[in-house]
Design a protein around this motif. Sequence first.
Motif, PDB file in Angstrom:
ATOM      1  N   VAL A 192      38.783  40.579  39.044  1.00  0.00           N
ATOM      2  CA  VAL A 192      38.639  40.579  40.501  1.00  0.00           C
ATOM      3  C   VAL A 192      37.190  40.916  40.805  1.00  0.00           C
ATOM      4  O   VAL A 192      36.688  41.965  40.381  1.00  0.00           O
ATOM      5  N   ALA A 193      36.507  40.016  41.505  1.00  0.00           N
ATOM      6  CA  ALA A 193      35.118  40.241  41.906  1.00  0.00           C
ATOM      7  C   ALA A 193      35.073  40.444  43.407  1.00  0.00           C
ATOM      8  O   ALA A 193      35.264  39.510  44.182  1.00  0.00           O
ATOM      9  N   SER A 194      34.867  41.675  43.827  1.00  0.00           N
ATOM     10  CA  SER A 194      34.774  42.024  45.247  1.00  0.00           C
ATOM     11  C   SER A 194      33.309  42.302  45.551  1.00  0.00           C
ATOM     12  O   SER A 194      32.823  43.422  45.373  1.00  0.00           O
ATOM     13  N   ILE A 195      32.603  41.246  45.980  1.00  0.00           N
ATOM     14  CA  ILE A 195      31.159  41.344  46.171  1.00  0.00           C
ATOM     15  C   ILE A 195      30.764  40.599  47.437  1.00  0.00           C
ATOM     16  O   ILE A 195      31.512  39.746  47.924  1.00  0.00           O
ATOM     17  N   PRO A 196      29.587  40.880  48.003  1.00  0.00           N
ATOM     18  CA  PRO A 196      29.194  40.264  49.267  1.00  0.00           C
ATOM     19  C   PRO A 196      28.971  38.754  49.150  1.00  0.00           C
ATOM     20  O   PRO A 196      28.788  38.204  48.052  1.00  0.00           O
ATOM     21  N   THR A 197      28.960  38.102  50.294  1.00  0.00           N
ATOM     22  CA  THR A 197      28.613  36.695  50.373  1.00  0.00           C
ATOM     23  C   THR A 197      27.222  36.465  49.786  1.00  0.00           C
ATOM     24  O   THR A 197      26.331  37.285  49.955  1.00  0.00           O
ATOM     25  N   ALA A 198      27.069  35.341  49.084  1.00  0.00           N
ATOM     26  CA  ALA A 198      25.783  34.909  48.502  1.00  0.00           C
ATOM     27  C   ALA A 198      25.363  35.763  47.314  1.00  0.00           C
ATOM     28  O   ALA A 198      24.202  35.761  46.927  1.00  0.00           O
ATOM     29  N   SER A 199      26.309  36.494  46.727  1.00  0.00           N
ATOM     30  CA  SER A 199      25.969  37.345  45.580  1.00  0.00           C
ATOM     31  C   SER A 199      26.385  36.728  44.252  1.00  0.00           C
ATOM     32  O   SER A 199      26.396  37.417  43.228  1.00  0.00           O
ATOM     33  N   GLY A 200      26.778  35.455  44.256  1.00  0.00           N
ATOM     34  CA  GLY A 200      27.013  34.757  42.998  1.00  0.00           C
ATOM     35  C   GLY A 200      28.458  34.630  42.564  1.00  0.00           C
ATOM     36  O   GLY A 200      28.738  34.467  41.371  1.00  0.00           O
ATOM     37  N   LYS A 201      29.398  34.654  43.515  1.00  0.00           N
ATOM     38  CA  LYS A 201      30.802  34.530  43.141  1.00  0.00           C
ATOM     39  C   LYS A 201      31.112  33.171  42.496  1.00  0.00           C
ATOM     40  O   LYS A 201      31.900  33.076  41.557  1.00  0.00           O
ATOM     41  N   THR A 202      30.507  32.097  43.031  1.00  0.00           N
ATOM     42  CA  THR A 202      30.829  30.768  42.517  1.00  0.00           C
ATOM     43  C   THR A 202      30.440  30.627  41.051  1.00  0.00           C
ATOM     44  O   THR A 202      31.168  30.017  40.259  1.00  0.00           O
ATOM     45  N   LEU A 203      29.309  31.199  40.647  1.00  0.00           N
ATOM     46  CA  LEU A 203      28.918  31.111  39.240  1.00  0.00           C
ATOM     47  C   LEU A 203      29.880  31.901  38.353  1.00  0.00           C
ATOM     48  O   LEU A 203      30.185  31.481  37.231  1.00  0.00           O
ATOM     49  N   ILE A 204      30.365  33.025  38.839  1.00  0.00           N
ATOM     50  CA  ILE A 204      31.370  33.776  38.072  1.00  0.00           C
ATOM     51  C   ILE A 204      32.585  32.891  37.813  1.00  0.00           C
ATOM     52  O   ILE A 204      33.102  32.816  36.692  1.00  0.00           O
ATOM     53  N   ALA A 205      33.044  32.201  38.873  1.00  0.00           N
ATOM     54  CA  ALA A 205      34.184  31.292  38.713  1.00  0.00           C
ATOM     55  C   ALA A 205      33.853  30.166  37.748  1.00  0.00           C
ATOM     56  O   ALA A 205      34.681  29.779  36.902  1.00  0.00           O
ATOM     57  N   THR A 206      32.644  29.624  37.866  1.00  0.00           N
ATOM     58  CA  THR A 206      32.236  28.513  37.006  1.00  0.00           C
ATOM     59  C   THR A 206      32.232  28.937  35.542  1.00  0.00           C
ATOM     60  O   THR A 206      32.691  28.194  34.659  1.00  0.00           O
ATOM     61  N   LEU A 207      31.724  30.118  35.253  1.00  0.00           N
ATOM     62  CA  LEU A 207      31.707  30.615  33.881  1.00  0.00           C
ATOM     63  C   LEU A 207      33.128  30.744  33.329  1.00  0.00           C
ATOM     64  O   LEU A 207      33.394  30.373  32.176  1.00  0.00           O
ATOM     65  N   ALA A 208      34.051  31.253  34.152  1.00  0.00           N
ATOM     66  CA  ALA A 208      35.437  31.386  33.703  1.00  0.00           C
ATOM     67  C   ALA A 208      36.047  30.025  33.409  1.00  0.00           C
ATOM     68  O   ALA A 208      36.688  29.815  32.362  1.00  0.00           O
ATOM     69  N   MET A 209      35.855  29.074  34.333  1.00  0.00           N
ATOM     70  CA  MET A 209      36.490  27.769  34.172  1.00  0.00           C
ATOM     71  C   MET A 209      35.904  26.991  33.005  1.00  0.00           C
ATOM     72  O   MET A 209      36.632  26.394  32.200  1.00  0.00           O
ATOM     73  N   LEU A 210      34.578  26.959  32.888  1.00  0.00           N
ATOM     74  CA  LEU A 210      33.960  26.171  31.820  1.00  0.00           C
ATOM     75  C   LEU A 210      34.255  26.762  30.442  1.00  0.00           C
ATOM     76  O   LEU A 210      34.435  26.015  29.462  1.00  0.00           O
ATOM     77  N   SER A 211      34.322  28.074  30.352  1.00  0.00           N
ATOM     78  CA  SER A 211      34.677  28.673  29.060  1.00  0.00           C
ATOM     79  C   SER A 211      36.139  28.377  28.712  1.00  0.00           C
ATOM     80  O   SER A 211      36.464  28.163  27.537  1.00  0.00           O
ATOM     81  N   ALA A 212      37.008  28.348  29.717  1.00  0.00           N
ATOM     82  CA  ALA A 212      38.414  27.984  29.474  1.00  0.00           C
ATOM     83  C   ALA A 212      38.522  26.540  28.994  1.00  0.00           C
ATOM     84  O   ALA A 212      39.279  26.230  28.063  1.00  0.00           O
TER      85      ALA A 212
END
Length: 826
Positions: free
Chosen positions: A44-64
Amino acid sequence: MNVADLPDVPKWLPDHLRDDGVEELYPPQAEAVEAGVTAGQNLVASIPTASGKTLIATLAMLSAIERGGKALYIVPLRALASEKQADFEEFEQYGIEVGVSTGNYESEGGWLADKDVIVATSEKVDSLVRNNAPWLDELTCVVADEVHLVDDGERGPTLEVTLAKLRKLNANLQTVALSATIGNAEELADWLDAELIDSDWRPIELQKGVHFGDALHLEDGSQSRVPVSGAEDQTAAIVADTLEGGGSSLVFVNSRRNAEAAARRLGSTTKDFLDGDEVTELEGIAAQIRDVSDTDTSDDLADAVEQGAAFHHAGLAREHRSLVEDAFRERLIKVISATPTLAAGVNTPARRVVVRDWRRYDGSVGGMAPLSVLEVHQMMGRAGRPGLDPYGEAVLLASSHDELDELFERYVWADPEPVRSKLAAEPALRTHVLATVASGFARSRDGLLEFLEATLYAEQTAERGRLEDVMDRVIDYLIVNDFLRREARSASNTASGDEPRARDGTELEATALGHTVSRLYLDPMSAAGIVDGLRACEEPADADTEQRTEKAAEAEPSTGFQTASELMEETESATAGASGGPTDDGETTIREPTALGLFHLVSRTPDMYELYLRSGDEEEYTELHYEREGDLLGRPPSEYENAFEDWLAALKTARLLEDWASEVDEDEITERYGVGPGDVRGKVETASWLLGAAESLAVELGLDVVPSIREARKRVEDGVKEELLDLAGIRGVGRKRARRLFDAGIETRADLREADKAVVLGALRGREKTAESVLENAGHREPSMDGVTPDDAAAPDTEPVGREVDAAERAADAEAGEDQSSLGDF
């Protein structure tokens, strides 16, 4: 962390990130990697807007995917789905297949089986689970964006239940939840068995504050002078100050009317900051906006855009919103005044955010109520564009010292509220209990309770009895209305799998009707209302009716619900003469439902947002009710009941749909009903879906009203009278072109196949490529327009060229190379 050090990701990813200018991860991203997001760990990533949430998701998906899996990205809005699709399609050059699915809730989405990354709304994913999409078993990673929206009473329960089902389907599923900064992120992490990244880090500084008098008071105690002179209002002064510094602004207001009025006023401020090239480009965008629809809304928006301002709300058409968002991101539009819809995830950051209105009307309190801290902070989070702005500022407006102090206490210094599950409400459980049984996730009362134990609600509450009580009432309702049935089982005949059997020795099973309702993605109360209305057209006295009556008698007195058959019995005496029923010789008469009757039937379901009754509407629509009473299906409430107002609101909505299906111009409809073009299209789309569902229900029940429903659905989809249905069904021929062809004497598809090409070309206003495309789609043997001169007698003589063109027409023009704009995206 340097991108070269990323573990367990595709070999090409570090170079790709460097090509995009990313050398080092943001701190929250590095924390996510250290917590195992690329190794399959829940997060769970609870962080402000524009702080890089999409890249966190991308790393999870591409590694999967690198491990041989498949990833699903769940978004709250269709617009956000398109945005994320565009982001992820960058990876197609490396062999990653991306698909997006947001509509058609009856589909099992088989075409998505070959995709590596699938982007979908939570409602679409829920429907895929209900329709047993086979590829769901292959998921290894699911990302839930804006997961704090589980707190939303309308959409939250669907997201919550869908995540619970996906986790049950796939025991080893990696779940990554992206959230705004909230007050109880640890509860979300506990629910999802996840590591928590809880950070307030941002790539650029965000200062929150309050403007009062001639000064902007910031949370760090500093002040800056932003004077308000003469008749200038606070908002205009702040926007002008931002423009002088080279920045853009977002202004959040509490209503559509206020958004439009603010854009008109702010245009007089922004126009002085436009250069010649920007004026030219904005004139082109304004022309595109006017071509979207021939309405006052289009004209008002285009007028504002020409001056560098715009408004944004749910009443705009999708094309309107897209044009505004793109022009704002390109820094052509300098300010947008918006309702909070723009804060719900779409990427439109600005130098300054002005929260002008921090109260809005709340019907539950009968007046204006303060916005939540979470919602205001979501708006504020749009301030500051990484790479474009040196800082971001979020500003509330105060008119007194007391209000200045209040706004600091209430919002600037306050922490966001905790998010709470809204699952234990009957409307939510009606839908999800039926779907959970119909899709096989539970086969008994105890099985349902076990499943619900895996939800956020169970994680958050010690009051398990409340959920159980509501669930029991919902089960009774579903049984009484023939969507579920109880079946006694012997001790040796247990349910498949490891689900426990009910304590009373019974199991729950969806009926054929219940399976249909679940597959159609209908609220069971909508389905019950539609079935009642359709049965009102026929005499229901048969053995099946007697069985339903017996079930009603056996139901617990506390249910408070009526079966369809009970409603029918109460209706028969009042409607037998006008609505069908037993004749004197005992035979059944069938009343063919009218389009208005069917539009009204679906408009009074919970799945349709009815139009509001404005001042004077109650008298007008009460009169219309009595004038058209013979068209309406089912028993109306008494004028003295509160439900009569809802009946009239549904009638107003139905009348709008009838106008649309009678070819009334869109601008006349928007003016008559006080709505925007986006509202018209939204109502049309919902009506089309609900009428399609009504058709399926009628087929399931063997009712003789299917042709009438099908015709009403086609009429509302195409926006035409009955006489144009054949022509409007041809690819590239929408409501406008069908009417032109019909008026030129070409009344059917067969007529078009044999038509004089000069007449066709004249009716289509000399557009040769369009005429060729239409003739080819109709099956004309020689569609070429070479050497054909348009017949002037067939040409429309009053209609302006290039205005109010529908989606079918725009598709044909795109094929033919003639660009026109769409009336709607149906």
